[in-house]
Design an enzyme around this catalytic site. Structure first.
Site, PDB file in Angstrom:
ATOM      1  N   ARG A 173       4.492 -11.079  -9.611  1.00  0.00           N
ATOM      2  CA  ARG A 173       5.332 -11.039  -8.400  1.00  0.00           C
ATOM      3  C   ARG A 173       4.705 -10.197  -7.274  1.00  0.00           C
ATOM      4  NH1 ARG A 173       7.589 -14.374 -11.207  1.00  0.00           N
ATOM      5  NH2 ARG A 173       9.840 -14.700 -11.262  1.00  0.00           N
ATOM      6  N   SER A 222      16.430 -13.544  -9.039  1.00  0.00           N
ATOM      7  CA  SER A 222      16.334 -12.249  -9.718  1.00  0.00           C
ATOM      8  C   SER A 222      16.310 -11.124  -8.683  1.00  0.00           C
ATOM      9  CB  SER A 222      15.052 -12.168 -10.540  1.00  0.00           C
ATOM     10  OG  SER A 222      15.054 -13.131 -11.550  1.00  0.00           O
ATOM     11  N   GLU A 293      12.943  -6.961  -6.796  1.00  0.00           N
ATOM     12  CA  GLU A 293      12.117  -8.155  -6.660  1.00  0.00           C
ATOM     13  C   GLU A 293      12.408  -8.803  -5.308  1.00  0.00           C
ATOM     14  OE1 GLU A 293      11.013 -12.483  -7.835  1.00  0.00           O
ATOM     15  OE2 GLU A 293      12.825 -11.709  -6.945  1.00  0.00           O
TER      16      GLU A 293
END
Ligand code: EPU
Length: 303
Positions: A173, A222, A293
């Site tokens: 990520r 998320s 995130e």
């Protein structure tokens, strides 16, 4: 001349002034921004960047707003969205060239039409290609960077540069693409496969996603990164007994602990409350620091 007027004069695409970001985020949350702009072309994009730069106005590049929390007070700057522009896709054999505003799901469909495999497990990820690349979006063991060969970026001074994949670092990520650079067009190397096997992979990912994620509600996917490769933030939030917790109209999903839902009229403040609560409990119970995130915009501090 006032900045808004100058902007209105140069933009070829559309511009909205004092526009609530709630209209442009998957959460349906966020206060007003000075201007919300959709440039029509690359030239339009660079002209907007120079104007903002000359006036010392901060700029934020947004994709489709599917991974973004904007403060209730908004943001005193320009938000440039590439989601409805920069939408070209071109195929050359197994190579695929696409612009940053293409929605990931749409690109996957186009690849499947041509019996090209690689990206299908990413099909259900909401968001634009640009956003997906900057944060190296992934699902079911696959990351978008796996198939990348080059990226064109626009620097803030308006110049365009092509990077080879090996010049960029990709991790979980994250990528080393500078926050000042704007991804405008990646190129991918895919492979031919038989249509049944590609469809099967896509359907498999889609079934898994639907059975584990609350897709019917407004969310931003998320909220936290997984703290370790095999340790899901959602699992930890679940184990800590936090699912179903509510503040205002914001709720930690009963279906997946890492999805926070807007059940009506949730405010950024409500989401922030839940974020802080979850971080505190997870630290106390498991001695782990959860990191966001999602991206945030307009807040005075980092969460
Ligand atoms: N789990 C629970 N309770 C929960 C949630 C999950 O016990 O409330 C368990 C699951 O049963 C499973 C494990 O935790 O055993 C992992 O869950 P899941 O497969 O849902 O994956 P994840 O690690 O929570 C990641 C990505 C998702 C991506 C899925 C599938 C992150 C932060 N999230 O979730 O990406 O869709 O894997 O590959 O890496 C996103 O980035 O927005 C996103 C949704």
């Amino acid at each position: 001349m006032e900045f808004a007027k100058q902007l209105q004069m140069i933009v070829q695409g559309s511009s909205l002034f004092n526009e609530p970001m709630a209209n442009h985020t998957s959460w349906g949350i966020g206060g007003p921004v000075l201007a919300f702009v959709r440039p029509e072309t690359r030239t339009d994009l660079t002209a907007i960047l120079s104007l903002a730069d000359a006036n010392n106005i901060p700029v934020y590049i947004a994709g489709s707003g599917s991974n973004l929390l904007v403060a209730d007070e908004g943001f005193n700057g320009v938000v440039i969205s590439l989601a409805k522009t920069l939408k070209q896709i071109r195929f050359d054999g197994t190579k695929c060239y696409a612009e940053a505003g293409v929605m990931l799901g749409h690109l996957v469909k186009e690849c499947i039409h041509r019996n090209l495999t690689g990206l299908e497990s990413l099909g259900g990820i909401p968001g634009t290609l640009g956003g997906a690349l900057v944060m190296n979006a992934g699902a079911y063991g696959n990351e978008i960077s796996n198939y990348l060969i080059t990226i064109d970026v626009v620097h803030r001074d308006g110049t365009i540069e092509k990077y080879k994949k090996k010049q960029i670092e990709f991790g979980y990520r994250r990528s080393s693409i500078k926050s000042d650079d704007i991804v405008i067009a990646p190129e991918f190397q895919l492979k031919h496969d038989d249509p049944e096997s590609i469809s099967l992979k896509r359907v498999d990912a889609s079934i898994k996603r639907r059975s584990s994620q609350p897709l019917r509600f407004r969310s931003a996917g998320s909220v936290f990164k997984n703290p370790k490769p095999d340790l899901s933030a959602g699992f930890l939030i679940d184990k800590a007994g936090l699912k179903g917790m509510r503040h205002g109209d914001a709720e930690i999903s009963e279906k997946h602990g890492n999805f926070f839902l807007n059940r009506g009229n949730a405010k950024a403040e409500d989401i922030i409350y839940l974020i802080q609560k979850v971080k505190k409990v997870i630290k106390n119970k498991f001695d782990l620091d959860l990191e966001l995130e999602i991206k945030t915009l307009g807040f005075e501090k980092d969460y």
